[in-house]
Design a protein around this motif. Structure first.
Motif, PDB file in Angstrom:
ATOM      1  N   ALA A 258     -15.616  -2.906   7.613  1.00 39.00           N
ATOM      2  CA  ALA A 258     -14.975  -1.775   8.292  1.00 39.00           C
ATOM      3  C   ALA A 258     -13.668  -1.355   7.623  1.00 39.00           C
ATOM      4  N   HIS A 259     -13.208  -2.129   6.651  1.00 41.90           N
ATOM      5  CA  HIS A 259     -11.900  -1.865   6.053  1.00 41.90           C
ATOM      6  C   HIS A 259     -11.802  -0.552   5.270  1.00 41.90           C
ATOM      7  N   PRO A 260     -12.869  -0.100   4.566  1.00 38.73           N
ATOM      8  CA  PRO A 260     -12.724   1.169   3.837  1.00 38.73           C
ATOM      9  C   PRO A 260     -12.290   2.330   4.724  1.00 38.73           C
ATOM     10  N   ALA A 261     -12.761   2.336   5.959  1.00 40.74           N
ATOM     11  CA  ALA A 261     -12.411   3.428   6.869  1.00 40.74           C
ATOM     12  C   ALA A 261     -10.947   3.357   7.322  1.00 40.74           C
ATOM     13  N   LEU A 262     -10.299   2.221   7.088  1.00 42.86           N
ATOM     14  CA  LEU A 262      -8.916   2.041   7.515  1.00 42.86           C
ATOM     15  C   LEU A 262      -7.911   2.318   6.399  1.00 42.86           C
ATOM     16  N   MET A 263      -8.409   2.532   5.197  1.00 39.83           N
ATOM     17  CA  MET A 263      -7.525   2.636   4.038  1.00 39.83           C
ATOM     18  C   MET A 263      -6.588   3.839   4.115  1.00 39.83           C
ATOM     19  N   ALA A 264      -7.068   4.965   4.551  1.00 42.25           N
ATOM     20  CA  ALA A 264      -6.215   6.162   4.589  1.00 42.25           C
ATOM     21  C   ALA A 264      -4.991   5.926   5.465  1.00 42.25           C
ATOM     22  N   GLU A 265      -5.208   5.316   6.637  1.00 46.80           N
ATOM     23  CA  GLU A 265      -4.068   5.052   7.515  1.00 46.80           C
ATOM     24  C   GLU A 265      -3.137   4.018   6.903  1.00 46.80           C
ATOM     25  N   ALA A 266      -3.694   2.999   6.269  1.00 47.25           N
ATOM     26  CA  ALA A 266      -2.856   1.970   5.642  1.00 47.25           C
ATOM     27  C   ALA A 266      -1.970   2.578   4.557  1.00 47.25           C
ATOM     28  N   ILE A 267      -2.535   3.445   3.745  1.00 49.12           N
ATOM     29  CA  ILE A 267      -1.769   4.081   2.670  1.00 49.12           C
ATOM     30  C   ILE A 267      -0.708   5.014   3.242  1.00 49.12           C
ATOM     31  N   GLU A 268      -1.058   5.730   4.300  1.00 50.61           N
ATOM     32  CA  GLU A 268      -0.075   6.597   4.954  1.00 50.61           C
ATOM     33  C   GLU A 268       1.079   5.785   5.519  1.00 50.61           C
ATOM     34  N   ARG A 269       0.742   4.672   6.174  1.00 50.38           N
ATOM     35  CA  ARG A 269       1.797   3.814   6.710  1.00 50.38           C
ATOM     36  C   ARG A 269       2.672   3.265   5.585  1.00 50.38           C
ATOM     37  N   ALA A 270       2.075   2.889   4.468  1.00 45.62           N
ATOM     38  CA  ALA A 270       2.853   2.380   3.342  1.00 45.62           C
ATOM     39  C   ALA A 270       3.912   3.387   2.916  1.00 45.62           C
ATOM     40  N   GLN A 271       3.544   4.667   2.829  1.00 47.66           N
ATOM     41  CA  GLN A 271       4.493   5.697   2.423  1.00 47.66           C
ATOM     42  C   GLN A 271       5.588   5.879   3.465  1.00 47.66           C
ATOM     43  N   ILE A 272       5.197   5.901   4.728  1.00 45.13           N
ATOM     44  CA  ILE A 272       6.175   6.072   5.808  1.00 45.13           C
ATOM     45  C   ILE A 272       7.156   4.899   5.829  1.00 45.13           C
ATOM     46  N   TYR A 273       6.649   3.690   5.657  1.00 47.27           N
ATOM     47  CA  TYR A 273       7.509   2.515   5.673  1.00 47.27           C
ATOM     48  C   TYR A 273       8.433   2.494   4.462  1.00 47.27           C
ATOM     49  N   ALA A 274       7.920   2.902   3.301  1.00 47.22           N
ATOM     50  CA  ALA A 274       8.762   2.965   2.103  1.00 47.22           C
ATOM     51  C   ALA A 274       9.900   3.965   2.304  1.00 47.22           C
ATOM     52  N   ASP A 275       9.578   5.109   2.863  1.00 43.64           N
ATOM     53  CA  ASP A 275      10.593   6.135   3.103  1.00 43.64           C
ATOM     54  C   ASP A 275      11.654   5.645   4.087  1.00 43.64           C
ATOM     55  N   ALA A 276      11.274   4.749   4.996  1.00 43.45           N
ATOM     56  CA  ALA A 276      12.212   4.232   6.002  1.00 43.45           C
ATOM     57  C   ALA A 276      13.100   3.118   5.464  1.00 43.45           C
ATOM     58  N   GLY A 277      12.770   2.585   4.282  1.00 45.43           N
ATOM     59  CA  GLY A 277      13.619   1.552   3.701  1.00 45.43           C
ATOM     60  C   GLY A 277      12.954   0.233   3.430  1.00 45.43           C
ATOM     61  N   ALA A 278      11.626   0.152   3.581  1.00 49.41           N
ATOM     62  CA  ALA A 278      10.919  -1.097   3.275  1.00 49.41           C
ATOM     63  C   ALA A 278      10.931  -1.345   1.767  1.00 49.41           C
ATOM     64  N   ASP A 279      10.879  -2.628   1.389  1.00 46.61           N
ATOM     65  CA  ASP A 279      10.865  -3.024  -0.019  1.00 46.61           C
ATOM     66  C   ASP A 279       9.494  -3.493  -0.479  1.00 46.61           C
ATOM     67  N   GLY A 280       8.641  -3.898   0.456  1.00 47.90           N
ATOM     68  CA  GLY A 280       7.322  -4.411   0.115  1.00 47.90           C
ATOM     69  C   GLY A 280       6.329  -4.075   1.202  1.00 47.90           C
ATOM     70  N   LEU A 281       5.050  -4.186   0.878  1.00 50.03           N
ATOM     71  CA  LEU A 281       3.966  -3.924   1.830  1.00 50.03           C
ATOM     72  C   LEU A 281       3.087  -5.162   1.923  1.00 50.03           C
ATOM     73  N   PHE A 282       2.964  -5.710   3.125  1.00 47.33           N
ATOM     74  CA  PHE A 282       2.154  -6.895   3.386  1.00 47.33           C
ATOM     75  C   PHE A 282       0.933  -6.460   4.178  1.00 47.33           C
ATOM     76  N   VAL A 283      -0.262  -6.711   3.620  1.00 42.98           N
ATOM     77  CA  VAL A 283      -1.504  -6.285   4.272  1.00 42.98           C
ATOM     78  C   VAL A 283      -2.404  -7.500   4.505  1.00 42.98           C
ATOM     79  N   PRO A 284      -2.046  -8.369   5.459  1.00 47.32           N
ATOM     80  CA  PRO A 284      -2.897  -9.533   5.737  1.00 47.32           C
ATOM     81  C   PRO A 284      -4.276  -9.081   6.214  1.00 47.32           C
ATOM     82  N   GLY A 285      -5.279  -9.840   5.814  1.00 45.27           N
ATOM     83  CA  GLY A 285      -6.643  -9.524   6.208  1.00 45.27           C
ATOM     84  C   GLY A 285      -7.402  -8.722   5.174  1.00 45.27           C
TER      85      GLY A 285
END
Length: 255
Positions: free
Chosen positions: A164-191
């Protein structure tokens, strides 16, 4: 080195293709043992930290107790230490900022900060999590310590199987960008364990990507080839150690 220097050194260890490998600790003894093995840094795991003291994961352990353990670790090893901050122990942005300052005062130079709803289901809305990351970044700047904020996205860790993970990729990538813009330094994607999807997310974000090795993810060399920048081991070290104690105890107690 100053704590700020150590924080910068820790950030520099996150190199895509030459990943920082973290074998997660849960107390001073485990941290010192991991350091003795040649680790470049120490990272706690919330599940292990809690269970080693008789608590459940999910902020069941009081923050004061967790910070006491963190302070003992940072005082006992001459390495950068990252603290699994879970969801920051508060929904209030002001308290969240204060908690970040306390984590830094205990000696940490990195944190994991997750977007799942503690005590509930699902994830926080990305804009809300972005506000929370921004509050942590502002608090860190006020201390002068450029703490490494590893934004944990739990979208693949909510019970969905890899199919089921391929269907979740778009949201994960969007969140990565939003978190980076907010000041995150890394992205942790357990699972996330599928090589093609790991490669996709590494290519899609400017943030160094952290994969958790639970035995289901690709081996370390494959993850390096996929441009992963950090490999952590979650609760596996604690579970392995406790299984060893149980077997040793069985042998010792046998007549």
């Amino acid at each position: 080195m100053t704590q700020s220097d150590t924080a910068r050194t820790f950030a520099e260890l996150h190199r895509p293709g030459t990943p920082l490998i973290l074998y997660n600790a849960w107390d001073t003894g485990s941290a010192k043992a991991i350091a003795k093995a040649g680790a470049p840094a120490i990272a706690t795991g919330s599940w292990s930290l809690a269970h080693a003291q008789g608590f459940d994961d999910g902020q069941d352990m009081p923050l004061e107790f967790a910070l006491h353990i963190l302070a003992r670790i940072t005082a006992s090893v001459d390495l950068p230490v990252s603290f699994d901050f879970e969801a920051g122990y508060s929904d209030d942005l002001g308290t969240l900022a204060t908690n970040m300052e306390r984590v830094i005062a205990a000696g940490a130079v990195g944190i994991n900060f997750e977007d799942r709803v503690i005590g509930g289901a699902g994830l926080l809305a990305a804009p809300i999590q972005a506000e929370r990351i921004a509050a942590l970044r502002k608090a860190a700047k006020s201390t002068g310590v450029p703490i490494f904020i590893n934004a944990r996205c739990d979208i693949f860790f909510q019970g969905a199987k890899p199919d089921a993970h391929p269907a979740l990729m778009a949201e994960a990538i969007e969140r990565a960008q939003i978190y980076a813009d907010a000041g995150a330094d890394g992205l942790f994607v357990p699972g996330l364990v599928t090589p093609e999807l790991i490669n996709e997310i590494c290519a899609a974000t400017s943030l160094p990507v952290n994969i958790m090795q639970t035995g289901k993810a690709p081996d370390h060399q494959t993850l390096a080839d996929l441009r992963v920048a950090r490999i952590s081991h979650g609760p596996s070290p604690y579970l392995t150690a406790m299984a060893g104690v149980t077997e040793a105890a069985k042998a010792a107690l046998a007549l």
